[in-house]
Write a protein that holds these residues in place. Structure first.
Motif, PDB file in Angstrom:
ATOM      1  N   ALA A  76       0.823  -1.203   0.000  1.00 53.94           N
ATOM      2  CA  ALA A  76       0.000   0.000   0.000  1.00 53.94           C
ATOM      3  C   ALA A  76       0.861   1.258   0.000  1.00 53.94           C
ATOM      4  N   HIS A  77       2.140   1.114   0.408  1.00 56.99           N
ATOM      5  CA  HIS A  77       3.050   2.258   0.434  1.00 56.99           C
ATOM      6  C   HIS A  77       3.873   2.295  -0.850  1.00 56.99           C
ATOM      7  N   LEU A  78       4.354   3.470  -1.195  1.00 56.59           N
ATOM      8  CA  LEU A  78       5.311   3.621  -2.289  1.00 56.59           C
ATOM      9  C   LEU A  78       6.699   3.808  -1.702  1.00 56.59           C
ATOM     10  N   PRO A  79       7.724   3.207  -2.306  1.00 61.33           N
ATOM     11  CA  PRO A  79       9.077   3.436  -1.803  1.00 61.33           C
ATOM     12  C   PRO A  79       9.544   4.855  -2.108  1.00 61.33           C
ATOM     13  N   GLN A  80      10.419   5.346  -1.274  1.00 58.32           N
ATOM     14  CA  GLN A  80      11.066   6.632  -1.518  1.00 58.32           C
ATOM     15  C   GLN A  80      12.282   6.393  -2.410  1.00 58.32           C
ATOM     16  N   ASP A  81      12.313   7.059  -3.575  1.00 54.85           N
ATOM     17  CA  ASP A  81      13.455   6.888  -4.472  1.00 54.85           C
ATOM     18  C   ASP A  81      14.683   7.618  -3.928  1.00 54.85           C
ATOM     19  N   VAL A  82      15.840   6.962  -4.036  1.00 50.83           N
ATOM     20  CA  VAL A  82      17.116   7.519  -3.601  1.00 50.83           C
ATOM     21  C   VAL A  82      18.044   7.595  -4.804  1.00 50.83           C
ATOM     22  N   THR A  83      18.446   8.786  -5.170  1.00 53.67           N
ATOM     23  CA  THR A  83      19.387   8.963  -6.276  1.00 53.67           C
ATOM     24  C   THR A  83      20.750   9.432  -5.795  1.00 53.67           C
ATOM     25  N   ASP A  84      20.808  10.046  -4.620  1.00 48.97           N
ATOM     26  CA  ASP A  84      22.046  10.528  -4.027  1.00 48.97           C
ATOM     27  C   ASP A  84      22.171   9.897  -2.649  1.00 48.97           C
ATOM     28  N   LEU A  85      23.067   8.916  -2.494  1.00 48.30           N
ATOM     29  CA  LEU A  85      23.147   8.176  -1.238  1.00 48.30           C
ATOM     30  C   LEU A  85      23.644   9.031  -0.093  1.00 48.30           C
ATOM     31  N   ASP A  86      24.562   9.967  -0.355  1.00 49.73           N
ATOM     32  CA  ASP A  86      25.034  10.854   0.707  1.00 49.73           C
ATOM     33  C   ASP A  86      23.904  11.764   1.197  1.00 49.73           C
ATOM     34  N   GLN A  87      23.145  12.298   0.264  1.00 54.99           N
ATOM     35  CA  GLN A  87      22.020  13.161   0.632  1.00 54.99           C
ATOM     36  C   GLN A  87      20.958  12.379   1.393  1.00 54.99           C
ATOM     37  N   ALA A  88      20.775  11.112   1.025  1.00 59.96           N
ATOM     38  CA  ALA A  88      19.758  10.294   1.675  1.00 59.96           C
ATOM     39  C   ALA A  88      20.036  10.118   3.165  1.00 59.96           C
ATOM     40  N   VAL A  89      21.310  10.095   3.555  1.00 58.20           N
ATOM     41  CA  VAL A  89      21.650   9.979   4.974  1.00 58.20           C
ATOM     42  C   VAL A  89      21.058  11.148   5.746  1.00 58.20           C
ATOM     43  N   ALA A  90      21.145  12.343   5.168  1.00 55.92           N
ATOM     44  CA  ALA A  90      20.618  13.529   5.837  1.00 55.92           C
ATOM     45  C   ALA A  90      19.090  13.565   5.814  1.00 55.92           C
ATOM     46  N   LEU A  91      18.489  13.045   4.748  1.00 55.51           N
ATOM     47  CA  LEU A  91      17.040  13.121   4.600  1.00 55.51           C
ATOM     48  C   LEU A  91      16.306  11.990   5.310  1.00 55.51           C
ATOM     49  N   ALA A  92      17.000  10.905   5.620  1.00 51.57           N
ATOM     50  CA  ALA A  92      16.342   9.714   6.166  1.00 51.57           C
ATOM     51  C   ALA A  92      15.506   9.992   7.416  1.00 51.57           C
ATOM     52  N   PRO A  93      15.983  10.803   8.387  1.00 49.86           N
ATOM     53  CA  PRO A  93      15.139  11.060   9.564  1.00 49.86           C
ATOM     54  C   PRO A  93      13.803  11.724   9.201  1.00 49.86           C
ATOM     55  N   ARG A  94      13.836  12.642   8.246  1.00 49.67           N
ATOM     56  CA  ARG A  94      12.590  13.291   7.830  1.00 49.67           C
ATOM     57  C   ARG A  94      11.670  12.294   7.138  1.00 49.67           C
ATOM     58  N   TRP A  95      12.248  11.440   6.289  1.00 49.08           N
ATOM     59  CA  TRP A  95      11.433  10.412   5.642  1.00 49.08           C
ATOM     60  C   TRP A  95      10.784   9.504   6.672  1.00 49.08           C
TER      61      TRP A  95
END
Length: 270
Positions: A53-72
């Motif tokens: 029922a959920h959609l995955p969050q796409d990750v294109t920049d792995l370094d940026q994803a580290v910073a964004l993960a808590p918000r996600w």
């Protein structure tokens, strides 16, 4: 192509080679190719076709994803899908290290479990060698870092796109080469609902896309399916729908297809 040798390898669990993959994509017998991929998907998943029922969050920049993960995580995201470019894929060792670092930094409850396989979209037909190389990069990455539950072939925008046969070959070849990734998902918004159903007969064991709970919401989003329409699509393809979480544990199992309509899932011709 030595079809008998490829069948022997697939049924014995022997790993297929790059040359095998190119030969498979060049095969004109889509019924044979789809049947072999269907045999492998059935070995993994039986008569089940998954959805989430959920959609995955796409990750294109792995370094940026580290910073964004808590918000996600705060937004309720539980599953990340890696979408790499050609530059990142060329640096296989660096990519493996970045995947490990991202996984270590992810908040509890958020997992990097999906991997996108872009293909098509150019002026010319799908390039078998390029497609096979992308699949093998994922296979090598999975050998090194593990943890990817599902691969998602993504048809790219472009002036030509891909024919129905090219799409189904892409799924079948991915299923046969990816001996270490258990699941393969078809996105109905990219491939159309009917082609995604056919992909379930050619190696895929999941339909993915936006799921809504009522017709009015679906009417506002052309790419969405209601939960009931999705269940019907899976049953009409001959499978039993199972809603999953990010780790492929069953959230809810649904009744399978009417046995009077189709006794068992079979590869379909296009």
């Amino acid at each position: 192509m030595d079809a008998a040798d490829i069948e022997r390898k697939v049924r014995s669990g022997e790993r297929l080679t790059r040359e095998d993959g190119i030969d498979l994509y060049g095969c004109d017998d889509l019924a044979w190719l789809g049947g072999l991929a269907h045999e492998v998907r059935s070995r993994h998943s039986g008569d089940v076709a998954y959805f989430a029922a959920h959609l995955p969050q796409d990750v294109t920049d792995l370094d940026q994803a580290v910073a964004l993960a808590p918000r996600w995580a705060a937004d309720g995201v539980t599953e990340l899908r890696l979408v790499t470019g050609t530059d990142a894929e060329a640096e296989a060792r660096a990519l493996a290290g970045a995947v490990r670092a991202l996984r270590e930094a992810l908040p509890e409850g958020v997992a990097l479990t999906a991997y996108a396989l872009p293909y098509g979209g150019a002026d010319a037909p799908v390039d078998p060698a390029a497609l096979v190389e992308r699949v093998l990069r994922l296979r090598e990455l999975q050998d090194e870092v593990g943890g990817f539950h599902v691969a998602v072939p993504l048809l790219q925008d472009g002036p030509r796109g891909a024919t129905g046969a090219e799409v189904l070959k892409a799924f079948a070849v991915a299923r046969l080469l990816l001996d270490n990734v258990p699941h393969l998902a078809a996105d109905w918004a990219l491939h159309t609902e009917q082609t995604a159903q056919l992909a379930l007969q050619h190696g895929a064991d999941e339909l993915t896309g936006r799921v809504v709970d009522d017709e009015s919401a679906a009417g506002q989003d052309a790419d969405a399916l209601t939960r009931e329409d999705l269940l019907v699509a899976i049953r009409d393809a001959g499978f039993r729908p199972v809603e999953r979480d990010a780790h492929y544990s069953a959230v809810r199992s649904h009744e399978g297809p009417d046995p009077q309509r189709r006794e068992t899932p079979q590869p379909m011709r296009v």
